[in-house]
Design an enzyme around this catalytic site. Structure first.
Site, PDB file in Angstrom:
ATOM      1  CG  LEU A   9      27.250  97.941  84.828  1.00 39.98           C
ATOM      2  CD1 LEU A   9      27.509  98.272  83.353  1.00 39.98           C
ATOM      3  CD2 LEU A   9      25.746  97.952  85.116  1.00 39.98           C
ATOM      4  CG  ASN A  18      27.749 111.117  92.996  1.00 41.99           C
ATOM      5  OD1 ASN A  18      28.311 110.565  93.933  1.00 41.99           O
ATOM      6  ND2 ASN A  18      26.501 110.826  92.647  1.00 41.99           N
ATOM      7  CB  ILE A  35      27.634 111.599  82.416  1.00 44.91           C
ATOM      8  CG1 ILE A  35      27.671 110.189  83.017  1.00 44.91           C
ATOM      9  CG2 ILE A  35      27.221 112.642  83.443  1.00 44.91           C
ATOM     10  CD1 ILE A  35      28.831 109.987  83.986  1.00 44.91           C
ATOM     11  CE1 TYR A  84      31.781 101.272  91.121  1.00 47.48           C
ATOM     12  CE2 TYR A  84      33.468 100.522  92.654  1.00 47.48           C
ATOM     13  CZ  TYR A  84      32.458 101.411  92.316  1.00 47.48           C
ATOM     14  OH  TYR A  84      32.130 102.441  93.174  1.00 47.48           O
TER      15      TYR A  84
HETATM   16  N1  LIG Z   1      27.818 103.379  97.932  1.00 46.77           N
HETATM   17  C1  LIG Z   1      29.075 103.027  98.117  1.00 46.77           C
HETATM   18  O1  LIG Z   1      29.402 102.268  99.052  1.00 46.77           O
HETATM   19  C2  LIG Z   1      30.149 103.599  97.221  1.00 46.77           C
HETATM   20  C3  LIG Z   1      31.482 103.264  97.518  1.00 46.77           C
HETATM   21  C4  LIG Z   1      32.495 103.781  96.727  1.00 46.77           C
HETATM   22  C5  LIG Z   1      32.182 104.626  95.665  1.00 46.77           C
HETATM   23  N2  LIG Z   1      30.883 104.924  95.391  1.00 46.77           N
HETATM   24  C6  LIG Z   1      30.610 105.812  94.253  1.00 46.77           C
HETATM   25  O2  LIG Z   1      29.764 106.870  94.648  1.00 46.77           O
HETATM   26  C7  LIG Z   1      28.972 107.320  93.535  1.00 46.77           C
HETATM   27  C8  LIG Z   1      27.510 107.379  93.940  1.00 46.77           C
HETATM   28  O3  LIG Z   1      27.089 106.087  94.272  1.00 46.77           O
HETATM   29  P1  LIG Z   1      25.821 105.745  95.178  1.00 46.77           P
HETATM   30  O4  LIG Z   1      26.282 104.794  96.192  1.00 46.77           O
HETATM   31  O5  LIG Z   1      25.109 106.982  95.564  1.00 46.77           O
HETATM   32  O6  LIG Z   1      24.994 104.892  94.095  1.00 46.77           O
HETATM   33  P2  LIG Z   1      23.482 104.952  93.592  1.00 46.77           P
HETATM   34  O7  LIG Z   1      22.556 105.206  94.721  1.00 46.77           O
HETATM   35  O8  LIG Z   1      23.335 103.730  92.768  1.00 46.77           O
HETATM   36  O9  LIG Z   1      23.482 106.258  92.656  1.00 46.77           O
HETATM   37  C9  LIG Z   1      24.182 106.295  91.454  1.00 46.77           C
HETATM   38  C10 LIG Z   1      23.735 107.530  90.718  1.00 46.77           C
HETATM   39  O10 LIG Z   1      24.456 107.603  89.452  1.00 46.77           O
HETATM   40  C11 LIG Z   1      23.466 107.803  88.447  1.00 46.77           C
HETATM   41  N3  LIG Z   1      23.925 107.386  87.123  1.00 46.77           N
HETATM   42  C12 LIG Z   1      24.273 106.161  86.691  1.00 46.77           C
HETATM   43  N4  LIG Z   1      24.585 106.205  85.376  1.00 46.77           N
HETATM   44  C13 LIG Z   1      24.421 107.493  84.979  1.00 46.77           C
HETATM   45  C14 LIG Z   1      24.574 108.174  83.758  1.00 46.77           C
HETATM   46  N5  LIG Z   1      24.952 107.553  82.631  1.00 46.77           N
HETATM   47  N6  LIG Z   1      24.335 109.504  83.717  1.00 46.77           N
HETATM   48  C15 LIG Z   1      23.952 110.173  84.821  1.00 46.77           C
HETATM   49  N7  LIG Z   1      23.756 109.576  86.014  1.00 46.77           N
HETATM   50  C16 LIG Z   1      23.985 108.248  86.081  1.00 46.77           C
HETATM   51  C17 LIG Z   1      22.240 107.064  88.926  1.00 46.77           C
HETATM   52  O11 LIG Z   1      21.082 107.466  88.190  1.00 46.77           O
HETATM   53  P3  LIG Z   1      19.781 106.510  88.028  1.00 46.77           P
HETATM   54  O12 LIG Z   1      18.967 106.703  89.276  1.00 46.77           O
HETATM   55  O13 LIG Z   1      19.143 107.023  86.792  1.00 46.77           O
HETATM   56  O14 LIG Z   1      20.284 105.100  87.899  1.00 46.77           O
HETATM   57  C18 LIG Z   1      22.252 107.527  90.380  1.00 46.77           C
HETATM   58  O15 LIG Z   1      21.737 108.828  90.491  1.00 46.77           O
HETATM   59  C19 LIG Z   1      29.265 106.339  92.398  1.00 46.77           C
HETATM   60  O16 LIG Z   1      30.214 106.909  91.517  1.00 46.77           O
HETATM   61  C20 LIG Z   1      29.867 105.139  93.112  1.00 46.77           C
HETATM   62  O17 LIG Z   1      30.725 104.397  92.281  1.00 46.77           O
HETATM   63  C21 LIG Z   1      29.848 104.428  96.135  1.00 46.77           C
END
Ligand SMILES: NC(=O)c1ccc[n+]([C@@H]2O[C@H](COP(=O)([O-])OP(=O)(O)OC[C@H]3O[C@@H](n4cnc5c(N)ncnc54)[C@H](OP(=O)(O)O)[C@@H]3O)[C@@H](O)[C@H]2O)c1
Length: 236
Positions: free
Chosen positions: A92, A87, A61, A159
């Site tokens: 970082l 999503n 993205i 973040y």
């Molecule tokens: N887990 C939590 O507790 C939590 C809490 C609040 C909010 N969130 C939000 O939920 C969302 C999903 O998080 P998650 O927990 O599933 O994290 P995750 O397992 O680290 O997955 C993040 C995903 O985003 C992708 N991504 C990162 N940069 C990208 C880019 N430039 N273009 C396209 N895809 C990209 C990653 O791809 P790669 O595999 O290539 O890195 C991965 O598929 C995020 O927005 C996060 O901020 C998560």
């Protein structure tokens, strides 16, 4: 047949792939965006094995060329987009608090979602019920940052500010979309056991996908311009 079409970014793993799975189980055609085509194909194949209509899309993205190609492909193959789940996200802040880290956080968590949505809005407006879900975080809530609650001690300027910007834009976009068939809401998934959330998180991935799935499938009298966790509106 006139299928419902959904695009989910960052869908190669974690909450994104699970959102695709849960939407796919409802008979929705799911397009799994990932910055690596190979990972998108692998994640889509896993869902196809579960009888879900899942297709991979190469979609970093932060890459304008990927965004334009994705929009072109969806237009040519489906002529519309019903659901966009922004999503993809990154955390970082463990790298320190330099400006470069903040820029990279904003590039993905805010500008990437903004650019992709802007390119896909014409296709979302072709849908009878367009739905945009911005995957945010409770850490993007100013009230939470300032509160004495559990997250208040976390210092994560990259973040929190990039997710707060995503929230502000969600509200702004909802105003722009008034009078159209497109709704947009922000989502807090909970603290979820993914690569980002870590093993100590309290929610399983299937539960973490539920809020986004709820917002992606809102009925015509559902809300727009709000911030949700588990069907409950949160304060910004
Ligand atoms: N887990 C939590 O507790 C939590 C809490 C609040 C909010 N969130 C939000 O939920 C969302 C999903 O998080 P998650 O927990 O599933 O994290 P995750 O397992 O680290 O997955 C993040 C995903 O985003 C992708 N991504 C990162 N940069 C990208 C880019 N430039 N273009 C396209 N895809 C990209 C990653 O791809 P790669 O595999 O290539 O890195 C991965 O598929 C995020 O927005 C996060 O901020 C998560």
């Amino acid at each position: 047949m006139n299928h419902t079409i959904a695009l989910i970014t960052g869908a190669n793993k974690g909450i994104g792939q699970e959102i695709a799975r849960q939407l796919g189980r409802q008979g929705i055609v799911v397009l799994l965006g990932a910055r690596s085509l190979c990972k998108a194909e692998q994640a889509a194949a896993e869902l196809q094995a579960e009888q879900i209509q899942a297709y991979p899309i190469e979609l970093d993205i932060t890459d304008d060329r990927h965004i334009q190609e994705a929009a072109k492909k969806i237009k040519a193959e489906y002529g519309k987009l019903d659901i966009l789940v922004n999503n993809a996200g990154i955390y970082l802040d463990h790298e320190g608090d330099g400006v470069e880290m903040l820029r990279r956080s904003f590039d993905t968590n805010f500008f990437g979602a903004y650019a992709l949505t802007s390119s896909l809005l014409p296709l979302l407006k072709e849908s009878p019920a367009g739905r945009i879900v911005n995957q945010s975080s409770i850490l993007g809530s100013l009230g939470t940052i300032m509160s004495d609650e559990m997250y208040a001690g976390a210092s994560a300027p990259g973040y929190t500010t990039s997710k707060a910007a995503l929230n502000a834009w969600t509200a702004q976009l909802s105003i722009q979309l008034r009078g159209t068939n497109v709704k947009v809401n922000a989502c807090h998934p909970g603290w979820v056991k993914t690569e980002m959330g870590g093993a100590g998180a309290v929610m399983e991935i299937d539960e973490g996908a539920e809020t986004a799935v709820y917002l992606a499938t809102l009925p015509s009298d559902g809300p727009s311009g709000q911030f949700f966790h588990k069907q409950e509106a949160l304060p910004w």
